[in-house]
Scaffold this motif. Sequence first.
Motif, short mmCIF file in Angstrom:
data_model
loop_
_atom_site.label_atom_id
_atom_site.label_comp_id
_atom_site.label_asym_id
_atom_site.label_seq_id
_atom_site.Cartn_x
_atom_site.Cartn_y
_atom_site.Cartn_z
N ARG A 18 0.83 -1.21 0.00
CA ARG A 18 0.00 0.00 0.00
C ARG A 18 0.86 1.26 0.00
N GLU A 19 1.96 1.26 0.76
CA GLU A 19 2.87 2.41 0.76
C GLU A 19 3.53 2.56 -0.60
N ALA A 20 3.88 1.45 -1.23
CA ALA A 20 4.47 1.50 -2.58
C ALA A 20 3.47 2.07 -3.57
N TYR A 21 2.21 1.69 -3.43
CA TYR A 21 1.15 2.21 -4.30
C TYR A 21 1.04 3.73 -4.12
N ALA A 22 1.05 4.16 -2.85
CA ALA A 22 0.95 5.60 -2.56
C ALA A 22 2.17 6.34 -3.11
N ALA A 23 3.35 5.73 -3.02
CA ALA A 23 4.56 6.36 -3.56
C ALA A 23 4.47 6.47 -5.07
N MET A 24 3.97 5.42 -5.73
CA MET A 24 3.82 5.48 -7.18
C MET A 24 2.82 6.58 -7.55
N HIS A 25 1.73 6.67 -6.81
CA HIS A 25 0.72 7.70 -7.05
C HIS A 25 1.35 9.09 -6.90
N ARG A 26 2.13 9.27 -5.86
CA ARG A 26 2.76 10.59 -5.63
C ARG A 26 3.73 10.92 -6.76
N TYR A 27 4.49 9.94 -7.20
CA TYR A 27 5.43 10.16 -8.30
C TYR A 27 4.68 10.59 -9.56
N LEU A 28 3.62 9.88 -9.89
CA LEU A 28 2.83 10.23 -11.07
C LEU A 28 2.16 11.59 -10.91
N ARG A 67 3.40 14.12 -9.28
CA ARG A 67 4.43 15.13 -9.56
C ARG A 67 4.64 15.29 -11.06
N LEU A 68 4.67 14.17 -11.78
CA LEU A 68 4.81 14.26 -13.23
C LEU A 68 3.64 15.03 -13.84
N TYR A 69 2.44 14.77 -13.33
CA TYR A 69 1.25 15.47 -13.82
C TYR A 69 1.37 16.97 -13.55
N GLU A 70 1.87 17.32 -12.38
CA GLU A 70 2.04 18.74 -12.05
C GLU A 70 3.02 19.42 -13.02
N LEU A 71 4.03 18.68 -13.44
CA LEU A 71 5.02 19.24 -14.37
C LEU A 71 4.52 19.28 -15.81
N ALA A 72 3.88 18.20 -16.24
CA ALA A 72 3.51 18.06 -17.66
C ALA A 72 2.06 18.39 -17.95
N GLY A 73 1.18 18.18 -16.99
CA GLY A 73 -0.23 18.44 -17.21
C GLY A 73 -0.87 17.51 -18.23
N ALA A 74 -0.27 16.35 -18.45
CA ALA A 74 -0.78 15.41 -19.45
C ALA A 74 -2.13 14.83 -19.02
N ASP A 75 -3.12 14.94 -19.90
CA ASP A 75 -4.46 14.44 -19.59
C ASP A 75 -4.46 12.95 -19.26
#
Length: 80
Positions: free
Chosen positions: A10-20, A22-30
């Motif tokens: 579950r923590e790994a899932y949350a970390a993956m979510h947070r990573y993605l 951050r990418l969304y915040e940078l790229a704004g990809a739909d």
Amino acid sequence: MRPTDQITVREAYAAMHRYLERLYELAGADELGGLLGSMSLLPDGQTADPTAWTDWIQAVEEIRAGRGNLQLELEPGTDD
């Protein structure tokens, strides 16, 4: 991360979510926004898209069983 460091699935899932996220915040990809929405947790702890958690668990099980690329190398694509 040191080899002795461990986190839960579950923590790994949350970390993956947070990573993605951050990418969304940078790229704004739909596409990332849609993925993040489906991965989001509802108040009952389930994912907004139930298959998101099922797919995650399947990926975890594949890696644990040695059926994944731990070097995270891209596999060559095939031309159709």
